[in-house]
Scaffold this motif. Structure first.
Motif, PDB file in Angstrom:
ATOM      1  N   TRP A   1       0.809  -1.212   0.000  1.00  0.00           N
ATOM      2  CA  TRP A   1       0.000   0.000   0.000  1.00  0.00           C
ATOM      3  C   TRP A   1       0.842   1.261   0.000  1.00  0.00           C
ATOM      4  CZ3 TRP A   1      -4.608  -0.462  -1.637  1.00  0.00           C
ATOM      5  CH2 TRP A   1      -5.315  -1.640  -1.430  1.00  0.00           C
ATOM      6  N   ILE A   2       2.041   1.194   0.569  1.00  0.00           N
ATOM      7  CA  ILE A   2       2.918   2.359   0.568  1.00  0.00           C
ATOM      8  C   ILE A   2       3.296   2.732  -0.862  1.00  0.00           C
ATOM      9  CG2 ILE A   2       5.222   3.176   1.213  1.00  0.00           C
ATOM     10  CD1 ILE A   2       4.857   1.597   3.848  1.00  0.00           C
ATOM     11  N   SER A   3       3.636   1.739  -1.681  1.00  0.00           N
ATOM     12  CA  SER A   3       4.002   2.035  -3.064  1.00  0.00           C
ATOM     13  C   SER A   3       2.791   2.526  -3.859  1.00  0.00           C
ATOM     14  CB  SER A   3       4.621   0.806  -3.732  1.00  0.00           C
ATOM     15  OG  SER A   3       3.710  -0.267  -3.715  1.00  0.00           O
ATOM     16  N   VAL A   4       1.623   1.966  -3.614  1.00  0.00           N
ATOM     17  CA  VAL A   4       0.407   2.432  -4.299  1.00  0.00           C
ATOM     18  C   VAL A   4       0.119   3.881  -3.923  1.00  0.00           C
ATOM     19  CG1 VAL A   4      -2.094   2.116  -4.447  1.00  0.00           C
ATOM     20  CG2 VAL A   4      -0.580   0.126  -4.526  1.00  0.00           C
ATOM     21  N   ALA A   5       0.228   4.205  -2.658  1.00  0.00           N
ATOM     22  CA  ALA A   5      -0.019   5.579  -2.212  1.00  0.00           C
ATOM     23  C   ALA A   5       0.988   6.544  -2.839  1.00  0.00           C
ATOM     24  CB  ALA A   5       0.053   5.652  -0.689  1.00  0.00           C
ATOM     25  N   ALA A   6       2.248   6.134  -2.961  1.00  0.00           N
ATOM     26  CA  ALA A   6       3.269   6.983  -3.577  1.00  0.00           C
ATOM     27  C   ALA A   6       2.943   7.265  -5.043  1.00  0.00           C
ATOM     28  CB  ALA A   6       4.641   6.330  -3.447  1.00  0.00           C
ATOM     29  N   VAL A   7       2.491   6.249  -5.765  1.00  0.00           N
ATOM     30  CA  VAL A   7       2.135   6.433  -7.172  1.00  0.00           C
ATOM     31  C   VAL A   7       0.924   7.360  -7.302  1.00  0.00           C
ATOM     32  CG1 VAL A   7       1.208   5.224  -9.197  1.00  0.00           C
ATOM     33  CG2 VAL A   7       3.148   4.271  -7.955  1.00  0.00           C
ATOM     34  N   VAL A   8      -0.074   7.188  -6.457  1.00  0.00           N
ATOM     35  CA  VAL A   8      -1.258   8.049  -6.514  1.00  0.00           C
ATOM     36  C   VAL A   8      -0.884   9.493  -6.203  1.00  0.00           C
ATOM     37  CG1 VAL A   8      -3.463   8.550  -5.367  1.00  0.00           C
ATOM     38  CG2 VAL A   8      -2.895   6.206  -6.023  1.00  0.00           C
TER      39      VAL A   8
END
Length: 95
Positions: A34-41
């Motif tokens: 989820w950390i990587s998904v949040a960074a991309v968003v």
């Protein structure tokens, strides 16, 4: 008040263990994906409708700031390690 090389080495090792524990906790709780998904968003929102030249210029400034941030993070990690070492030497429990 100077510190010996052994104290500095111990502080670095302790800071490494603290970071490894934080990473393991994030991994165990399932936050890493989820950390990587949040960074991309967040990156998508930040760079929406921006010209490519502006993004490249901003990236250059960000790299400079990242260096300063990394140095500051190392200072904080060293301070946390020193505090933890003091607590262990004084017989106090860890925070």
């Amino acid at each position: 008040m100077g510190r010996t090389a052994n104290e500095i080495r111990d502080d670095i090792a302790l800071a490494g263990r603290l970071l490894a524990d934080a990473y393991a906790t994030a991994r165990r709780r399932g936050w890493l994906g989820w950390i990587s998904v949040a960074a991309v968003v967040l990156a998508g929102v930040a760079f929406r409708r921006r010209p490519t030249a502006d993004v490249a210029e901003r990236a250059g400034r960000t790299v400079e700031r990242a260096g300063r941030t990394a140095r500051r993070a190392l200072q904080v990690a060293g301070a946390l390690a020193a505090i933890e070492r003091f607590r262990r030497a004084a017989g106090r429990r860890a925070a």
